[in-house]
Scaffold this active site. Sequence first.
Site, PDB file in Angstrom:
ATOM      1  N   TRP B 101       0.843  -1.001   0.076  1.00  0.00           N
ATOM      2  CA  TRP B 101      -0.053   0.335   0.281  1.00  0.00           C
ATOM      3  C   TRP B 101       0.543   1.296   0.435  1.00  0.00           C
ATOM      4  CZ3 TRP B 101      -4.832   0.940  -1.568  1.00  0.00           C
ATOM      5  CH2 TRP B 101      -5.772   0.147  -1.338  1.00  0.00           C
ATOM      6  N   ASP B 175      -1.804   5.966   6.440  1.00  0.00           N
ATOM      7  CA  ASP B 175      -2.946   5.630   5.667  1.00  0.00           C
ATOM      8  C   ASP B 175      -3.226   4.443   6.937  1.00  0.00           C
ATOM      9  OD1 ASP B 175      -4.744   3.781   5.088  1.00  0.00           O
ATOM     10  OD2 ASP B 175      -2.952   3.272   2.993  1.00  0.00           O
ATOM     11  N   LYS B 199     -12.638  -2.084   6.077  1.00  0.00           N
ATOM     12  CA  LYS B 199     -12.317  -3.315   7.321  1.00  0.00           C
ATOM     13  C   LYS B 199     -12.617  -3.411   8.089  1.00  0.00           C
ATOM     14  CE  LYS B 199      -8.446  -2.595   4.110  1.00  0.00           C
ATOM     15  NZ  LYS B 199      -8.213  -3.399   2.822  1.00  0.00           N
TER      16      LYS B 199
END
Lengths: 363, 363
Positions: B101, B175, B199
């Site tokens: 990511w 993030d 999530k």
Amino acid sequence: MARPYNFSAGPAAMPVEVLEIAAREMLDWHGTGMGVMEMSHRGKAFGEIAAQAEADLRELLAVPSHFKILFMQGGGLAENAIVPMNLSRGGVVDFVVTGGWSQNSLKEAGRYAQTHLAASNADSRHTTLPAPASWQLSPDAQYVHICSNETIHGVEFQALPDLKALGSDAPLVVDFSSHVASRPVDWSRVGLAFGGAQKNLGPAGLTLVVVREDLLGHALPICPSAFNYKTVADNASMYNTPPTYAIYIAGLTFQWLKRQGGVAAMEARNIAKARLLYDFLDQSPFYENRVAPDCRSRMNVPFFLKDESRNEAFLAGAQARGLLQLKGHKSVGGMRASLYNAIPIEGVQALVDYLRDFEKEMA
Amino acid sequence: MARPYNFSAGPAAMPVEVLEIAAREMLDWHGTGMGVMEMSHRGKAFGEIAAQAEADLRELLAVPSHFKILFMQGGGLAENAIVPMNLSRGGVVDFVVTGGWSQNSLKEAGRYAQTHLAASNADSRHTTLPAPASWQLSPDAQYVHICSNETIHGVEFQALPDLKALGSDAPLVVDFSSHVASRPVDWSRVGLAFGGAQKNLGPAGLTLVVVREDLLGHALPICPSAFNYKTVADNASMYNTPPTYAIYIAGLTFQWLKRQGGVAAMEARNIAKARLLYDFLDQSPFYENRVAPDCRSRMNVPFFLKDESRNEAFLAGAQARGLLQLKGHKSVGGMRASLYNAIPIEGVQALVDYLRDFEKEMA
């Protein structure tokens, strides 16, 4: 009490059957042991849901095979930037301004392209449509943008313009957010069409883009990957995690539309619904609709009480009758009834009955 | 059969209570006669839902009053572009790459800023974390980006870096998509945090941004209005139509989290859940986790069968036991169990029981 009729301009009424199925499947979709919200977008189950939704939409809207269907995020407002980032090549783009939405689109595109106002109905306060023959199209336009149904002002193109017949080779970009699936689309006249789902298709947070394949692959370098149409198309709308639940609900809506007889059948109903309301408004000395008859929207009907001091009483009475969300957009005022696919003619009849009763009561 | 346990990395398992409430309220939210999907985002009912969701989230995460909470669209992947469009001022931005990511974030930011790789764990194939003292921070960085939990590689910062102590005045951008609400956040070290909801918070299609007010107002001219943090903040996340239903579901999840005792209580459970699984994996000669113990993620546990020819049998057996979505990310392979807030310790115990049984069966 019967379920109220909800005339919101969007997010808007959903078909009751769709909501009932969604409630029933919330904890377990088709025996998978998972609700749709809980599924990986890369898994088999959601893959089936997404593929079916796309196939059903392609069938319903008769989208030709040389167009890609993209499920995106950001709504029509984000598309105002995403379209020029993908299609303008930094050149000239033509705008036909017919209301609040196309006005916004013009303004936003100025960040990425040289915008040209090809036509406008501002002189009539967005109550008419400029005839295509009068449009001042640029010879080198990368595309021509129209909003085919102006949600706020209640103005609708009854046919898409034929740019070729107007001497232009530019692709037509159509914001069809607020009347998609309410009538057929003549794809031979379209380069790209986009719309937020929250009027006729499903929940807010899902954006539909239908784009001719030859227009892909020319995004500006500053276009975010998540919004590059080619990247989205090459990854079947799963480059970034798509709004999975919203796609599922839209898919249920597509199946409902097919059971109703498809878009042609919906169009016939929408014509009848719109006529019922406009005919009542036109014969009444108490209410008025200010849009020219030849370009009135079937979906969004703004109207006014001639005596606006009665607006609050009108809205309170409507609420008490189970007629919800009739207040007009703040930039126009008055009232607005949105008659999307999920509103049955019985709902429009209930509204007309109330309009008549309220008028009598105030006499 | 009992409801299966769903170990998807996202979209992921939701609390059953949240799904049950959502199903019950699908056609009528609190006597309004409308489902939440059908409500105008400008109306009173949805206004209450959104305000409550924001207030609950602020309380749960202890977000200080000088941070704005924004509900956006596009997911973490879109934020990889939206953050530098808003915060980079076209200058230098530092990246600490610790997995898939943050690697993507670095790449995307290069469209808008001069990116500088301040540290990387690529040498260890993303199984360690570079100590903050070793980071090569730029003196003039507009911000420093980290991914505090790498969903794919299973690496988690156990504490946020203190940039001031490292001699940097740059704001930290985090993030936190895949571990938000699983543990407290030290906001004194944060300038901006963002995360996709899918999530630990709710459905895909909702993106959370928490941003210090002094960082607003510096967007590049090419930043789309819909993604300009200041515009979004000034309009309480309703500049464009927000993903209303996803906000509602996230709000139900926030209320569920409060009933569970809040984030501190969730953290204690998440520590216990992670320990149960890692301890089993570490003592087994049959499985392995390759991440260094001091930076293992509590949320995402990638693991491998030492004999990978048994992967398919393992997954089929898991499915038969009601243990779903355990396949690893394609870029890493093997298996991955995501232990988000909605997974109870009983689910982890069921997984460990299966791991043990499968190992015995294969012996």
